[in-house]
Scaffold this active site. Structure first.
Site, mmCIF file in Angstrom:
data_model
loop_
_atom_site.group_PDB
_atom_site.id
_atom_site.type_symbol
_atom_site.label_atom_id
_atom_site.label_comp_id
_atom_site.label_asym_id
_atom_site.label_seq_id
_atom_site.Cartn_x
_atom_site.Cartn_y
_atom_site.Cartn_z
ATOM 1 N N ARG A 90 10.346 5.275 2.776
ATOM 2 C CA ARG A 90 9.812 4.650 1.568
ATOM 3 C C ARG A 90 10.737 4.851 0.373
ATOM 4 N NH1 ARG A 90 4.631 2.803 2.275
ATOM 5 N NH2 ARG A 90 3.260 4.075 3.566
ATOM 6 N N ARG A 158 -12.572 -2.518 1.999
ATOM 7 C CA ARG A 158 -11.868 -1.311 1.563
ATOM 8 C C ARG A 158 -12.179 -1.016 0.110
ATOM 9 N NH1 ARG A 158 -6.363 -0.131 4.153
ATOM 10 N NH2 ARG A 158 -6.019 0.659 2.078
ATOM 11 N N ARG A 169 -1.032 -1.626 -6.526
ATOM 12 C CA ARG A 169 -0.368 -1.193 -5.281
ATOM 13 C C ARG A 169 0.882 -2.026 -5.025
ATOM 14 N NH1 ARG A 169 -4.388 -1.638 -0.544
ATOM 15 N NH2 ARG A 169 -2.666 -0.911 0.721
#
Ligand SMILES: [Zn+2]
Length: 233
Positions: A90, A158, A169
């Protein structure tokens, strides 16, 4: 030659599902750092306890811990014939460490799944998750209240998928991933594919990208044979 693949792509691109499918077809493990962390926390290992403290504070697990976890996982027997990494690296620091872990192994292929932002928002805002086992239901797989295909638990929307959270996000993803794409994109083994298609089309494009990147890799730099061939009669 082993398929050593990294999959990049934003949340909602279907990366996990595609990685799972390709891994099953090739008989190699799909390695998701999210899964490993959840498992470590669940089994209360030392890494799991360290990770839990960090996650409970709402922070991201740092590079050192993640690199340690992945290094250990890639060293296991079932990953020697290839692997697909999902969710790692990442950061550029993680990518650099991964290059170090690949010394003596076949080179990495990198596939980036690209999906326009409005499509991601649409997908993420309607995503369901199992309230029991955490399984992400594939898109279009039932309505809230339907049963989980894995454990029979109830599928719910979710909690973190409200529009505002989704946009946040994606913003974080873009900020983190841009340097990573810059890190990889000049390599001959880097490919982008269009993720705004049906899962079957994405899967087909993924296979084609892997084959294309693999043949570049085989053609690659001149090998010892070429050099020797030029010198000997
Ligand atoms: Zn479930």
């Amino acid at each position: 030659m082993s398929l050593n693949l990294i999959m990049l792509g934003p949340p909602g691109a279907g990366k996990g599902t595609q990685a799972e499918r390709l891994a099953r077809n090739r008989g190699i493990p799909k390695i998701s750092t999210g899964d490993i962390l959840r498992e470590a926390v669940h089994e209360d290992t030392e890494v799991g306890r360290r990770a839990k403290v960090i996650m409970d504070r709402g922070e991201l697990v740092g590079d050192d811990v993640m690199i340690g976890i992945v290094g250990e996982r890639l060293g296991r027997t079932d990953a020697q014939g290839g692997f697909i990494l999902d969710g790692f690296p990442r950061t550029v620091a993680q990518a650099t460490a991964l290059d170090g872990l690949m010394i003596g192994r076949d080179p990495l292929l990198v596939v980036d799944i690209i999906v326009p932002e409005d499509e991601l928002v649409r997908r993420l805002s309607t995503r369901l998750i199992c309230s029991n086992c955490g399984h992400n239901a594939p898109l279009g797989d039932g309505q809230p209240g339907a049963k989980c295909p894995l454990c029979g638990g109830e599928l719910v929307q979710r909690a973190d998928d409200s529009q505002k959270v989704v946009l946040e996000r994606l913003k974080i993803y873009r900020a983190n991933t841009k340097p990573l794409v810059d890190f990889y994109h000049l390599r001959p083994t880097f490919r982008s594919i269009n993720g705004a298609q049906s899962p079957d089309r994405v899967a087909a494009d993924l296979v084609a990208a892997v084959e294309a990147a693999g043949s570049v890799r085989r053609a690659g730099a001149p090998g010892l044979d070429d050099v020797v061939g030029g010198v000997l009669p």
